[in-house]
Design a protein around this motif. Structure first.
Motif, short mmCIF file in Angstrom:
data_model
loop_
_atom_site.label_atom_id
_atom_site.label_comp_id
_atom_site.label_asym_id
_atom_site.label_seq_id
_atom_site.Cartn_x
_atom_site.Cartn_y
_atom_site.Cartn_z
N ILE A 284 0.52 -1.31 -0.06
CA ILE A 284 0.16 0.09 0.13
C ILE A 284 0.96 0.82 -0.07
O ILE A 284 2.26 1.30 0.72
CB ILE A 284 -1.08 -0.03 1.06
N LEU A 285 0.49 1.84 -0.71
CA LEU A 285 1.86 2.96 -1.59
C LEU A 285 1.01 4.18 -0.59
O LEU A 285 -0.08 4.20 -0.30
CB LEU A 285 1.49 3.32 -2.86
N PRO A 286 1.84 5.39 -0.63
CA PRO A 286 1.05 7.13 0.47
C PRO A 286 0.36 7.48 -0.59
O PRO A 286 0.26 7.04 -1.83
CB PRO A 286 2.11 7.46 0.51
N PRO A 287 -0.66 8.05 0.10
CA PRO A 287 -1.69 9.12 -1.06
C PRO A 287 -1.35 9.92 -2.32
O PRO A 287 -1.43 9.37 -2.71
CB PRO A 287 -2.18 9.61 0.34
N THR A 300 14.67 1.77 -8.96
CA THR A 300 14.80 2.57 -8.15
C THR A 300 14.89 2.46 -6.96
O THR A 300 15.66 3.54 -5.92
CB THR A 300 15.23 4.11 -9.04
N GLN A 301 13.86 2.11 -6.26
CA GLN A 301 13.84 1.68 -5.12
C GLN A 301 14.44 0.15 -4.77
O GLN A 301 14.68 -0.37 -4.91
CB GLN A 301 11.78 2.38 -5.01
N THR A 302 13.88 0.91 -3.05
CA THR A 302 14.06 0.12 -2.30
C THR A 302 12.87 -0.43 -0.56
O THR A 302 12.68 0.99 -1.03
CB THR A 302 15.44 -0.32 -1.09
N TRP A 303 12.79 -1.43 0.00
CA TRP A 303 11.38 -1.32 0.62
C TRP A 303 11.36 -0.42 1.85
O TRP A 303 10.99 0.45 2.05
CB TRP A 303 12.01 -3.09 1.12
N VAL A 304 13.05 -0.26 2.12
CA VAL A 304 13.63 0.67 3.21
C VAL A 304 13.17 1.80 2.96
O VAL A 304 12.66 3.55 3.30
CB VAL A 304 15.09 0.43 3.57
N LEU A 306 11.07 2.98 0.61
CA LEU A 306 10.11 2.72 0.69
C LEU A 306 9.04 3.47 1.78
O LEU A 306 7.35 3.79 1.57
CB LEU A 306 8.62 1.90 -0.56
N GLN A 307 9.27 2.33 2.50
CA GLN A 307 8.75 2.71 3.89
C GLN A 307 8.64 4.12 4.57
O GLN A 307 8.50 4.23 5.66
CB GLN A 307 9.57 1.71 5.03
N ALA A 308 10.57 4.58 4.23
CA ALA A 308 10.68 5.76 4.04
C ALA A 308 9.83 6.51 4.28
O ALA A 308 9.09 8.00 4.67
CB ALA A 308 11.85 5.86 4.25
#
Length: 378
Positions: A284-287, A300-304, A306-308
């Protein structure tokens, strides 16, 4: 099915090229495009001028090989160790195809083509394609299971690609590949994109090479961009990634389901497909994730990261296999409405974009695969 813009998301037009719209891999033979015969040899006269209505692609009106085509033939022969005369004969036999040029040509200036994910998806994730996909799977269960075991690519993904590309072999294209490639190699309709003409010269060289090796027929038919067979491989992809799936000593993507299925699996693995990973991560991504969707064909992203930014796992989901992999946020635009759908993509999504450089394409393949799986009860 072609033009490598950012992602080829062109609403109602499906510009899809199987495994091959990209520039040939680094190190592959690439023909130069000299504007005149630099060899010092006299042009070869092939015969009388061609009859009206059948303009040659590589000949002058007097029946001689165009200087740039002659130089191309000589370079191709030298680089690949091929006899010159059959190359010249093949080029002389090619015909300019105005329909090919029209289909590849850019949109007229001032004409806006709205990108529409909803329209694009509806074209491919449709009842008949799902129905025929289930039938194709049922008819080839053993083969698809073997491919999934060998390559780690789910049967549903292989079925979906063949369905998106050619409706499971029902529409493989009726253009003479030699004519299509010669037209785009020597008379590419957009002079502002010389790199595209160069790419097609490379594909033409691969096609002629395969024909002289008795691996393709010079009269082979395919798409208007030169893609061939059930999975719509360009000649360069046939040369590099196609495999003999049925073990008969010959690769035939137009008639052999085994060759086609195994070749799709091999192509995806060679382009980064990872066994056991989903195409999309249950996130679930941010709004407003627009800043995370950086574009491009590499994650280009990581789970870290994306969580941030505020992302979290979907309820009941787990991160098996993908939490430590690079990720990307995909934007699927509905331009006319000003809306965007976002998804979190794994490396397997980006492997699909190497088949066709389009977010729309890769997502449609994944969605069709899911629909077919649901219908088969798997």
């Amino acid at each position: 099915m072609f033009i490598c813009r950012r992602f080829l998301q062109i609403g109602t037009v499906s510009l899809v090229l199987a495994g091959c719209a990209a520039t040939p891999p680094s190190g592959s033979p690439r023909a130069q495009t000299p504007s005149e015969n630099t060899s010092g040899a006299a042009p070869i006269r092939i015969g009388p001028a061609q009859p009206p209505g059948e303009p040659p692609a590589a000949l002058t009106p007097t029946g001689t090989l165009r200087p740039e085509a002659r130089a191309y033939a000589e370079q191709l022969a030298a680089e690949r160790g091929l006899p010159l005369d059959p190359i010249v004969a093949a080029l002389a036999d090619s015909r300019y195809n105005a329909t090919v040029a029209r289909l590849i040509a850019p949109s007229p200036p001032g004409r806006k083509v709205w990108r529409s994910w909803v329209t694009y998806r509806a074209r491919f994730v449709e009842p008949k394609r799902i129905k025929w996909g289930v039938q194709f799977w049922q008819e080839n269960q053993t083969l698809l299971s073997q491919a999934a075991q060998r390559y780690g690519v789910p049967a549903s993904i292989i079925v979906s690609i063949i369905g998106v590309e050619t409706l499971y072999g029902r529409n493989m294209g009726s253009f003479r590949v030699l004519d299509a490639l010669a037209t785009l190699a020597f008379d590419y309709p957009d002079p502002n994109k010389p790199e595209r003409a160069e790419m097609f010269r490379g594909q033409l060289g691969d096609f002629i090479t395969l024909a002289l090796q008795d691996k393709l027929e010079l009269d082979a038919r395919g798409s208007y961009a030169g893609a061939i067979g059930m999975p719509q491989f360009m000649p360069g992809s046939i040369k590099r990634y196609a495999v003999d799936g049925d073990g008969d000593g010959h690769i035939d993507l137009a008639n052999s389901v085994s060759d086609s299925v195994m070749s799709v699996g091999n192509f995806l693995v060679e382009h980064g497909w990872l066994r056991g990973l989903p195409v999309f991560a249950p996130v679930i991504l941010p709004p407003d994730p627009s800043a995370l969707a950086t574009g491009g064909l590499q994650p280009t992203q990581t789970w870290v990261s994306l969580q941030a930014a505020g992302a979290r796992l979907a309820p009941g989901a787990n991160g098996d296999g993908w939490l430590d992999r690079p990720l990307g946020v995909v934007d699927l635009q509905e331009e006319a409405r000003g809306t965007v759908q976002y998804r979190t993509a794994t490396p397997n999504f980006f492997a699909l974009t190497q088949y066709n450089r389009s977010y729309f394409y890769a997502t449609a393949v994944a969605d069709l695969a899911a629909a077919i799986e649901t219908r088969t009860g798997r």
